[in-house]
Design an enzyme around this catalytic site. Sequence first.
Site, PDB file in Angstrom:
ATOM      1  N   TYR A 298       0.767  -1.544  -0.137  1.00  0.00           N
ATOM      2  CA  TYR A 298      -0.497  -0.173   0.077  1.00  0.00           C
ATOM      3  C   TYR A 298       0.933   1.463  -0.341  1.00  0.00           C
ATOM      4  O   TYR A 298       1.742   1.074   0.885  1.00  0.00           O
ATOM      5  CB  TYR A 298      -0.706  -0.234   1.542  1.00  0.00           C
ATOM      6  N   LYS A 305       6.225  12.078  -1.104  1.00  0.00           N
ATOM      7  CA  LYS A 305       7.524  11.553  -0.547  1.00  0.00           C
ATOM      8  C   LYS A 305       7.155   9.457  -1.255  1.00  0.00           C
ATOM      9  O   LYS A 305       8.171   9.122  -1.480  1.00  0.00           O
ATOM     10  CB  LYS A 305       7.797  11.203   0.931  1.00  0.00           C
ATOM     11  N   GLU A 434     -13.828  -8.367   4.250  1.00  0.00           N
ATOM     12  CA  GLU A 434     -13.623  -7.419   5.840  1.00  0.00           C
ATOM     13  C   GLU A 434     -14.130  -7.173   6.878  1.00  0.00           C
ATOM     14  O   GLU A 434     -15.203  -6.219   7.634  1.00  0.00           O
ATOM     15  CB  GLU A 434     -12.828  -5.960   5.772  1.00  0.00           C
ATOM     16  N   ASP A 472     -10.658  -4.469   9.791  1.00  0.00           N
ATOM     17  CA  ASP A 472     -11.695  -4.075   9.672  1.00  0.00           C
ATOM     18  C   ASP A 472     -12.734  -5.294  10.179  1.00  0.00           C
ATOM     19  O   ASP A 472     -13.538  -5.289  10.967  1.00  0.00           O
ATOM     20  CB  ASP A 472     -11.990  -3.400   8.476  1.00  0.00           C
ATOM     21  N   HIS A 539       4.170  -1.529   4.232  1.00  0.00           N
ATOM     22  CA  HIS A 539       5.790  -0.661   4.893  1.00  0.00           C
ATOM     23  C   HIS A 539       7.140  -1.866   3.489  1.00  0.00           C
ATOM     24  O   HIS A 539       6.724  -2.792   3.372  1.00  0.00           O
ATOM     25  CB  HIS A 539       6.408  -0.589   5.446  1.00  0.00           C
ATOM     26  N   ASP A 586      -1.133 -39.265  -5.400  1.00  0.00           N
ATOM     27  CA  ASP A 586      -2.853 -39.274  -5.917  1.00  0.00           C
ATOM     28  C   ASP A 586      -2.779 -38.346  -7.120  1.00  0.00           C
ATOM     29  O   ASP A 586      -1.774 -37.195  -6.704  1.00  0.00           O
ATOM     30  CB  ASP A 586      -4.088 -40.153  -5.499  1.00  0.00           C
TER      31      ASP A 586
HETATM   32  C1  LIG Z   1      -4.939  -1.702   7.982  1.00  0.00           C
HETATM   33  C2  LIG Z   1      -5.644  -1.739   6.667  1.00  0.00           C
HETATM   34  C3  LIG Z   1      -5.073  -1.390   5.695  1.00  0.00           C
HETATM   35  O1  LIG Z   1      -6.228  -0.587   5.129  1.00  0.00           O
HETATM   36  S1  LIG Z   1      -3.965  -1.336   5.172  1.00  0.00           S
HETATM   37  C4  LIG Z   1      -3.251   0.378   4.096  1.00  0.00           C
HETATM   38  C5  LIG Z   1      -4.005   1.526   4.072  1.00  0.00           C
HETATM   39  N1  LIG Z   1      -2.174   2.277   5.032  1.00  0.00           N
HETATM   40  C6  LIG Z   1      -1.618   2.151   4.271  1.00  0.00           C
HETATM   41  O2  LIG Z   1      -1.146   2.686   3.266  1.00  0.00           O
HETATM   42  C7  LIG Z   1      -0.083   2.673   5.198  1.00  0.00           C
HETATM   43  C8  LIG Z   1       0.582   2.902   4.573  1.00  0.00           C
HETATM   44  N2  LIG Z   1       2.433   2.530   5.030  1.00  0.00           N
HETATM   45  C9  LIG Z   1       3.057   3.826   5.655  1.00  0.00           C
HETATM   46  O3  LIG Z   1       2.519   5.006   5.472  1.00  0.00           O
HETATM   47  C10 LIG Z   1       4.400   4.375   6.117  1.00  0.00           C
HETATM   48  O4  LIG Z   1       4.951   3.127   6.301  1.00  0.00           O
HETATM   49  C11 LIG Z   1       3.697   4.366   8.155  1.00  0.00           C
HETATM   50  C12 LIG Z   1       3.185   2.675   8.817  1.00  0.00           C
HETATM   51  C13 LIG Z   1       3.118   5.539   8.118  1.00  0.00           C
HETATM   52  C14 LIG Z   1       5.358   3.692   8.910  1.00  0.00           C
HETATM   53  O5  LIG Z   1       5.953   5.129   7.394  1.00  0.00           O
HETATM   54  P1  LIG Z   1       6.804   6.307   8.169  1.00  0.00           P
HETATM   55  O6  LIG Z   1       7.389   6.496   9.871  1.00  0.00           O
HETATM   56  O7  LIG Z   1       7.949   7.010   7.120  1.00  0.00           O
HETATM   57  O8  LIG Z   1       8.951   4.425   7.921  1.00  0.00           O
HETATM   58  P2  LIG Z   1       9.659   4.418   7.219  1.00  0.00           P
HETATM   59  O9  LIG Z   1      10.465   5.930   8.282  1.00  0.00           O
HETATM   60  O10 LIG Z   1      10.406   3.213   8.406  1.00  0.00           O
HETATM   61  O11 LIG Z   1      10.412   4.673   6.038  1.00  0.00           O
HETATM   62  C15 LIG Z   1      11.177   4.317   5.653  1.00  0.00           C
HETATM   63  C16 LIG Z   1      11.759   4.745   3.891  1.00  0.00           C
HETATM   64  O12 LIG Z   1      10.206   4.000   3.542  1.00  0.00           O
HETATM   65  C17 LIG Z   1       9.254   5.284   2.447  1.00  0.00           C
HETATM   66  N3  LIG Z   1       8.322   4.151   3.376  1.00  0.00           N
HETATM   67  C18 LIG Z   1       7.685   3.826   4.180  1.00  0.00           C
HETATM   68  N4  LIG Z   1       6.654   3.667   3.869  1.00  0.00           N
HETATM   69  C19 LIG Z   1       6.405   3.141   2.655  1.00  0.00           C
HETATM   70  C20 LIG Z   1       5.083   2.892   1.071  1.00  0.00           C
HETATM   71  N5  LIG Z   1       4.474   2.904   2.218  1.00  0.00           N
HETATM   72  N6  LIG Z   1       5.238   2.815   0.630  1.00  0.00           N
HETATM   73  C21 LIG Z   1       6.135   4.108  -0.030  1.00  0.00           C
HETATM   74  N7  LIG Z   1       7.359   3.967   1.150  1.00  0.00           N
HETATM   75  C22 LIG Z   1       7.405   3.982   1.653  1.00  0.00           C
HETATM   76  C23 LIG Z   1       9.508   6.075   3.527  1.00  0.00           C
HETATM   77  O13 LIG Z   1       8.722   7.433   2.981  1.00  0.00           O
HETATM   78  C24 LIG Z   1      11.023   6.480   4.680  1.00  0.00           C
HETATM   79  O14 LIG Z   1      11.336   7.139   3.322  1.00  0.00           O
HETATM   80  P3  LIG Z   1      12.452   7.818   2.936  1.00  0.00           P
HETATM   81  O15 LIG Z   1      14.152   6.580   3.488  1.00  0.00           O
HETATM   82  O16 LIG Z   1      12.291   8.662   4.699  1.00  0.00           O
HETATM   83  O17 LIG Z   1      13.000   8.728   1.817  1.00  0.00           O
HETATM   84  O1  LIG Z   2      -7.947  -3.338   4.654  1.00  0.00           O
HETATM   85  C1  LIG Z   2      -7.378  -3.746   5.862  1.00  0.00           C
HETATM   86  C2  LIG Z   2      -7.605  -4.372   6.830  1.00  0.00           C
HETATM   87  O2  LIG Z   2      -7.056  -4.614   7.505  1.00  0.00           O
HETATM   88  O3  LIG Z   2      -9.631  -3.847   7.290  1.00  0.00           O
END
Ligand SMILES: CCC(=O)SCCNC(=O)CCNC(=O)[C@H](O)C(C)(C)COP(=O)(O)OP(=O)(O)OC[C@H]1O[C@@H](n2cnc3c(N)ncnc32)[C@H](O)[C@@H]1OP(=O)(O)O
Ligand SMILES: O=CC(=O)O
Length: 606
Positions: A298, A305, A434, A472, A539, A586
């Site tokens: 995701y 970024k 979900e 969810d 991540h 089988d």
């Molecule tokens: C539970 C059910 C769901 O619906 S899940 C789907 C909805 N949730 C999401 O889309 C969340 C996606 N993930 C994120 O936003 C981040 O990974 C979260 C969890 C907030 C952590 O971010 P952050 O604090 O930046 O982590 P970090 O410092 O360890 O990141 C290291 C480098 O990687 C990058 N990164 C991080 N996550 C992503 C990602 N999903 N896609 C692309 N890039 C990502 C960060 O920007 C960071 O980059 P840099 O090293 O600072 O240049």
């Molecule tokens: O949308 C995903 C979930 O785990 O809820």
Amino acid sequence: MNKPKIFFGFNLFIFLVCLFTLYKNYEKSLYLLNIELNRQEQTNKSVEELKKIFKKHGTDKYFHKYYNFYGKFIGPIRNEELEVLEIGLGCGMIYGPGKSLLSWKEFLPNSKISILEYDRNCALKFKNQTKNLFIGSQSDFNVLKELEIGSPFDIIIDDGGHSRLQQTRSLIGLFPYLKKGGIYIIEDLYYSFTQEANDSNRSAFDVLTKLLILFNNPSFYYDPVPNFKLNKIDTFNFDIEPDLKYLYENVEFIMFSIRSNLKTLIKSIGKQKYLTFSSLSNPEINLTASYPSRACLYVPGNDSKKLSKIFATNADCVVLDCEDGVALNKKSEAREKIRNLFDTDQRIQNNIDGKFTVRINPAETSLAFEDIKTIFTIKHEIKDKNTTSNLLPKCIFIPKTNNARQIGWLFETLHEQTKQFKDLDNLNMFFYMESAISLINLNDIIKTALSLSAEKYHGRFNLEGFVFGSDDFCADIGASRTKDSVELTYARQKLVTYCKAYKLKAIDMVYIDFKDLEGLKMQCEQGARMGFTGKQVIHPGQVDVCQNAFTPSQEKIEWATGLVEAFEYHQKSGAGAFTYKGQMIDMPSLLQAKNILKIIEKVKKI
Ligand SMILES: CCC(=O)SCCNC(=O)CCNC(=O)[C@H](O)C(C)(C)COP(=O)(O)OP(=O)(O)OC[C@H]1O[C@@H](n2cnc3c(N)ncnc32)[C@H](O)[C@@H]1OP(=O)(O)O
Ligand SMILES: O=CC(=O)O
């Protein structure tokens, strides 16, 4: 006479004769090779040209990808003066009538096109564009007799009502009006298997199959799909029915003109008619999509970024999110950024199939409507009409699909918003399970999606799989999350079972503790053992652990390869069950082994 000289002269003579023969054969092979290359070039050209023509006129033959075999079989004779009969003008079609007639007039410039159409008012509008316009039912033998006036035909195309009775009667009634060496094509044979088409005990598919069996010769069979083969047929033995006798004596070649998208075909059959099919087909028709979905990463659509990182990840699938990863006040920003990526970034355009996908908001909400309206649109269409096909996402994730009604809304909305973009065929889809009600309605949701797609939208929408929204789901049923996820066992197993029954992918839950790679590994391996195809990740650091867990190990690959070989060996010697590495083997073990090899094959391709 000097004997050695005679001997030498004789040998030289033989040598020269051999050289000459070799040269002549070489010349002949070159000549044949040239003919073959020319033929292939011609065929490819015809296919490409017909594709453009079908697309331009907006016939559903384009969505079914029928240009592939029409181009191949009719392409080489397209400039001849042919008598063509097509059943059906497409009067009830969403895209409007006459589209295929216009296509044929363009592709077959010297041919005369006759039409048989049931809808009088609609038919009369096309009177001036046809050689003969026959009005009446294609299943009425009296009407079919009238068509003798226009006969004999070089090509007859049945693109009429597609019901069992219609296809069979037309085949039996019109085949005598086909010229010797002519081609009779029945489109959408898959329809024989749907409920609505069930107006007769026998379908055209059964008739053709019976003929194939009677011919007992595999060369009569045109196999459009790898791994789709007739089983051994020499055990069948029955008399030819009187009305098949004519066909039996006159058919030279049978080609199943089933839609090229066999995946939709099989799915639309579901389980109800599967027996008919399995008596014909190899049980391991490859139905899963041609790309893997081990890790689905995701990326919040509003986060520039993170968006900039999507080309660096080796995740099989990137889900550009508009839903839960995006705050309510950032939704429109997310849509615009995602749209902009598809509009401008060459890398996304080059890698479109399955990899870069979009998660919209739940169906039947105004948020989802706005997502579709903004993202499934083409801003640069006018700039270069030929390159627009790459600009729409090819895969969409739809969360919180709780009932079949939402699927109707989703298809209708997507269709309405995108119908002007003829490129959008085969939009792959993942639905989310979900909630408790979604789990209960699973069968209904799948069947609705498959049949709506096949019958109303001509395979435009392709249900690819389900995603388990575990968090969810837990909230919905009031469960508390535990490390080993025991509270989710039933839901996970039910989801996997339903997905696999319909040959869909099943994507497992998210592991939100993204720094705990050990825990992630355990959960991934657990999901892979349960039968999931892949997993959602949040991540980039989770991608490798996840993809490794969903890639069969070297040990497993060796086990599977050895088992397939051993199975073939034992089958030949007549043993159904045998021992392999200490285990009883089988058919089910063979299928499991083949699944492993299929995954590996797909992973190697990316
Ligand atoms: C539970 C059910 C769901 O619906 S899940 C789907 C909805 N949730 C999401 O889309 C969340 C996606 N993930 C994120 O936003 C981040 O990974 C979260 C969890 C907030 C952590 O971010 P952050 O604090 O930046 O982590 P970090 O410092 O360890 O990141 C290291 C480098 O990687 C990058 N990164 C991080 N996550 C992503 C990602 N999903 N896609 C692309 N890039 C990502 C960060 O920007 C960071 O980059 P840099 O090293 O600072 O240049
Ligand atoms: O949308 C995903 C979930 O785990 O809820």
